[in-house]
Design a protein around this motif. Structure first.
Motif, PDB file in Angstrom:
ATOM      1  N   LEU A  21       0.867  -1.175   0.000  1.00  0.00           N
ATOM      2  CA  LEU A  21       0.000   0.000   0.000  1.00  0.00           C
ATOM      3  C   LEU A  21       0.903   1.224   0.000  1.00  0.00           C
ATOM      4  O   LEU A  21       1.897   1.261   0.726  1.00  0.00           O
ATOM      5  CB  LEU A  21      -0.894   0.034   1.248  1.00  0.00           C
ATOM      6  N   ALA A  22       0.558   2.234  -0.785  1.00  0.00           N
ATOM      7  CA  ALA A  22       1.419   3.416  -0.832  1.00  0.00           C
ATOM      8  C   ALA A  22       0.579   4.692  -0.843  1.00  0.00           C
ATOM      9  O   ALA A  22      -0.480   4.759  -1.480  1.00  0.00           O
ATOM     10  CB  ALA A  22       2.321   3.376  -2.075  1.00  0.00           C
ATOM     11  N   HIS A  23       1.083   5.696  -0.124  1.00  0.00           N
ATOM     12  CA  HIS A  23       0.420   6.998  -0.131  1.00  0.00           C
ATOM     13  C   HIS A  23       0.826   7.773  -1.373  1.00  0.00           C
ATOM     14  O   HIS A  23       1.911   7.563  -1.927  1.00  0.00           O
ATOM     15  CB  HIS A  23       0.769   7.796   1.147  1.00  0.00           C
ATOM     16  N   ASN A  24      -0.046   8.686  -1.785  1.00  0.00           N
ATOM     17  CA  ASN A  24       0.196   9.522  -2.975  1.00  0.00           C
ATOM     18  C   ASN A  24       1.502  10.306  -2.928  1.00  0.00           C
ATOM     19  O   ASN A  24       1.963  10.790  -3.956  1.00  0.00           O
ATOM     20  CB  ASN A  24      -0.954  10.531  -3.122  1.00  0.00           C
ATOM     21  N   TYR A  25       2.109  10.489  -1.759  1.00  0.00           N
ATOM     22  CA  TYR A  25       3.343  11.270  -1.654  1.00  0.00           C
ATOM     23  C   TYR A  25       4.604  10.422  -1.861  1.00  0.00           C
ATOM     24  O   TYR A  25       5.718  10.924  -1.696  1.00  0.00           O
ATOM     25  CB  TYR A  25       3.459  11.952  -0.286  1.00  0.00           C
ATOM     26  N   GLN A  26       4.443   9.139  -2.205  1.00  0.00           N
ATOM     27  CA  GLN A  26       5.634   8.324  -2.469  1.00  0.00           C
ATOM     28  C   GLN A  26       6.218   8.698  -3.843  1.00  0.00           C
ATOM     29  O   GLN A  26       5.508   9.209  -4.717  1.00  0.00           O
ATOM     30  CB  GLN A  26       5.274   6.837  -2.434  1.00  0.00           C
ATOM     31  N   THR A  27       7.501   8.413  -4.009  1.00  0.00           N
ATOM     32  CA  THR A  27       8.152   8.719  -5.298  1.00  0.00           C
ATOM     33  C   THR A  27       7.600   7.783  -6.386  1.00  0.00           C
ATOM     34  O   THR A  27       7.030   6.736  -6.082  1.00  0.00           O
ATOM     35  CB  THR A  27       9.676   8.515  -5.169  1.00  0.00           C
ATOM     36  N   ARG A  28       7.791   8.180  -7.635  1.00  0.00           N
ATOM     37  CA  ARG A  28       7.187   7.442  -8.757  1.00  0.00           C
ATOM     38  C   ARG A  28       7.585   5.960  -8.772  1.00  0.00           C
ATOM     39  O   ARG A  28       6.772   5.105  -9.074  1.00  0.00           O
ATOM     40  CB  ARG A  28       7.583   8.124 -10.078  1.00  0.00           C
ATOM     41  N   ASP A  29       8.866   5.654  -8.450  1.00  0.00           N
ATOM     42  CA  ASP A  29       9.293   4.248  -8.518  1.00  0.00           C
ATOM     43  C   ASP A  29       8.499   3.381  -7.536  1.00  0.00           C
ATOM     44  O   ASP A  29       8.196   2.213  -7.816  1.00  0.00           O
ATOM     45  CB  ASP A  29      10.819   4.113  -8.308  1.00  0.00           C
ATOM     46  N   ILE A  30       8.096   3.950  -6.397  1.00  0.00           N
ATOM     47  CA  ILE A  30       7.281   3.188  -5.433  1.00  0.00           C
ATOM     48  C   ILE A  30       5.809   3.212  -5.867  1.00  0.00           C
ATOM     49  O   ILE A  30       5.120   2.190  -5.793  1.00  0.00           O
ATOM     50  CB  ILE A  30       7.494   3.719  -3.993  1.00  0.00           C
ATOM     51  N   GLN A  31       5.350   4.356  -6.364  1.00  0.00           N
ATOM     52  CA  GLN A  31       3.964   4.410  -6.878  1.00  0.00           C
ATOM     53  C   GLN A  31       3.747   3.283  -7.896  1.00  0.00           C
ATOM     54  O   GLN A  31       2.699   2.646  -7.926  1.00  0.00           O
ATOM     55  CB  GLN A  31       3.682   5.759  -7.555  1.00  0.00           C
ATOM     56  N   GLU A  32       4.785   3.019  -8.726  1.00  0.00           N
ATOM     57  CA  GLU A  32       4.634   2.035  -9.807  1.00  0.00           C
ATOM     58  C   GLU A  32       4.496   0.598  -9.324  1.00  0.00           C
ATOM     59  O   GLU A  32       3.937  -0.235 -10.033  1.00  0.00           O
ATOM     60  CB  GLU A  32       5.853   2.127 -10.745  1.00  0.00           C
ATOM     61  N   ILE A  33       5.027   0.278  -8.139  1.00  0.00           N
ATOM     62  CA  ILE A  33       4.966  -1.130  -7.705  1.00  0.00           C
ATOM     63  C   ILE A  33       3.884  -1.356  -6.642  1.00  0.00           C
ATOM     64  O   ILE A  33       3.724  -2.455  -6.134  1.00  0.00           O
ATOM     65  CB  ILE A  33       6.339  -1.641  -7.190  1.00  0.00           C
ATOM     66  N   ALA A  34       3.137  -0.294  -6.326  1.00  0.00           N
ATOM     67  CA  ALA A  34       2.108  -0.446  -5.290  1.00  0.00           C
ATOM     68  C   ALA A  34       0.894  -1.202  -5.835  1.00  0.00           C
ATOM     69  O   ALA A  34       0.507  -1.017  -6.981  1.00  0.00           O
ATOM     70  CB  ALA A  34       1.686   0.937  -4.799  1.00  0.00           C
ATOM     71  N   ASP A  35       0.314  -2.050  -4.985  1.00  0.00           N
ATOM     72  CA  ASP A  35      -0.963  -2.677  -5.361  1.00  0.00           C
ATOM     73  C   ASP A  35      -2.071  -1.640  -5.279  1.00  0.00           C
ATOM     74  O   ASP A  35      -3.054  -1.708  -5.993  1.00  0.00           O
ATOM     75  CB  ASP A  35      -1.311  -3.804  -4.368  1.00  0.00           C
ATOM     76  N   PHE A  36      -1.880  -0.718  -4.331  1.00  0.00           N
ATOM     77  CA  PHE A  36      -2.893   0.318  -4.173  1.00  0.00           C
ATOM     78  C   PHE A  36      -2.220   1.613  -3.756  1.00  0.00           C
ATOM     79  O   PHE A  36      -1.371   1.639  -2.869  1.00  0.00           O
ATOM     80  CB  PHE A  36      -3.937  -0.101  -3.127  1.00  0.00           C
ATOM     81  N   LEU A  37      -2.619   2.677  -4.416  1.00  0.00           N
ATOM     82  CA  LEU A  37      -2.057   4.010  -4.186  1.00  0.00           C
ATOM     83  C   LEU A  37      -3.226   4.922  -3.850  1.00  0.00           C
ATOM     84  O   LEU A  37      -4.230   4.910  -4.558  1.00  0.00           O
ATOM     85  CB  LEU A  37      -1.402   4.413  -5.515  1.00  0.00           C
ATOM     86  N   GLY A  38      -3.114   5.709  -2.773  1.00  0.00           N
ATOM     87  CA  GLY A  38      -4.267   6.549  -2.479  1.00  0.00           C
ATOM     88  C   GLY A  38      -4.020   7.568  -1.397  1.00  0.00           C
ATOM     89  O   GLY A  38      -2.890   7.744  -0.914  1.00  0.00           O
ATOM     90  N   ASP A  39      -5.099   8.263  -1.007  1.00  0.00           N
ATOM     91  CA  ASP A  39      -5.016   9.222   0.099  1.00  0.00           C
ATOM     92  C   ASP A  39      -5.259   8.475   1.410  1.00  0.00           C
ATOM     93  O   ASP A  39      -5.482   7.250   1.409  1.00  0.00           O
ATOM     94  CB  ASP A  39      -5.965  10.415  -0.132  1.00  0.00           C
TER      95      ASP A  39
END
Ligand code: 13P
Ligand code: SF4
Length: 306
Positions: A21-39
């Motif tokens: 799970l990743a928050h919207n403030y993560q860097t792009r490389d982490i955004q890309e491998i997240a199962d879910f990205l959100g607020d």
């Protein structure tokens, strides 16, 4: 295209039956491998729905991982970097809430999800920046102790007919405090046709100058649905990264490119890989605290998922 480390992480994730799970403030490389990205709210909802993963790697800050642990006490919730703390979430100790409750015995306690578990256990209900007004309006009390963000408290005060008492008086986010009206004037002059979206953690005068005051998830929806072309974004810079990626036909500009949450940036791909391998930095919450805090989280989810 994913790089080798990202591919390795995705393989490991399968092997370990893990979810990222990743928050919207993560860097792009982490955004890309997240199962879910959100607020924050979307991440809380996602955490409440986890059924078939044993391990959750949470690329966000401490209070977010704690909330996931409160909702999933039997699961392993790990932070890739254990120092990833939100300073604002540490500005309101549980003892201060207990004192305030004695002073205002008729007030309801509404806490921003950016608080630690012991504080959450003292709340009647939680809120995030996307549902704070709805949460406050759902309560029968007319007097609300609201913390820890004084700017979100002010935003809510402007929308409801209730007494909002900030707790503590000066709780704030150092990242959103970086924005000033001078930045707005400068960017409005440079991009006169742009829509300015800011986060409710910004100072009131910055909120007053904006076209919309929205959570990060609210910004995603707004930009996706808007017919307008250019947007200035008054929140952490990697929100701009996600918005640009998902809206390639639009022009997305940060209100201030120095607005970086260093705490969120402690996570790296290498650390995500290590947490899948070692399952270190598990976030746990004492059972009694978690049981009380869960009531407050679930109260918020009932208001938000209707
Ligand atoms: P959002 O809920 O809007 O994602 O905000 C979380 C946060 O920490 C803002 O600084
Ligand atoms: Fe905390 Fe501010 Fe970072 Fe959000 S941006 S996690 S409120 S320090």
């Amino acid at each position: 295209m994913l790089n080798d480390l990202q591919k390795e992480i995705l393989q490991l994730k399968e092997q370990k039956n893990a979810i990222i799970l990743a928050h919207n403030y993560q860097t792009r490389d982490i955004q890309e491998i997240a199962d879910f990205l959100g607020d924050s709210l979307e991440l809380c909802i996602k955490a409440s729905e986890i059924t078939d993963s044993d391990l959750v790697v949470f690329c966000g800050v401490d209070f977010m991982a704690e909330t996931a642990a409160i909702l999933n006490p039997e699961k392993k919730i790990v932070l890739p970097d254990r120092e990833a703390e939100c300073p604002m979430a540490h500005m309101l100790p549980a003892s201060d809430i207990r004192k305030a409750k004695e002073k205002y015995p008729n007030a309801a306690v509404v806490l921003y999800v950016n608080t630690m578990a012991e504080a959450k256990a003292e709340a009647d209900i939680l809120c995030t920046s996307s549902n704070a007004v709805a949460v406050v309006e759902s309560l029968s009390e007319d007097q609300i102790l609201f913390g820890p963000d004084m700017n979100l408290a002010g935003f809510v005060r402007g929308q409801v007919d209730k007494e909002i008492i900030p707790l503590p008086e000066e709780g704030h986010c150092y990242v959103h405090k970086m924005f000033h009206t001078g930045d707005v004037v400068f960017m409005r002059e440079k991009y006169p046709d742009a829509v300015l979206l800011v986060h409710p953690e910004c100072d009131p005068e910055v909120q007053d100058d904006a076209d919309e005051v929205l959570s990060t998830g609210g910004m995603m929806n707004y930009v996706a649905q808007s017919e307008r072309k250019t947007f200035i974004i008054g929140t952490e810079v990697d929100m701009v990264t996600r918005l640009k990626h998902e809206n390639p036909d639009k022009i997305i500009i940060p209100l201030l490119s120095e607005a970086i949450c260093e705490n969120m940036k402690l996570h790296t791909l290498e650390k995500v890989k290590q947490s899948l391998l070692t399952q270190e930095y598990r976030i746990t919450v004492d059972k009694e605290v978690a049981d009380k805090a869960r009531n407050a989280v679930e109260g918020m989810l009932r208001v938000s998922i209707r």
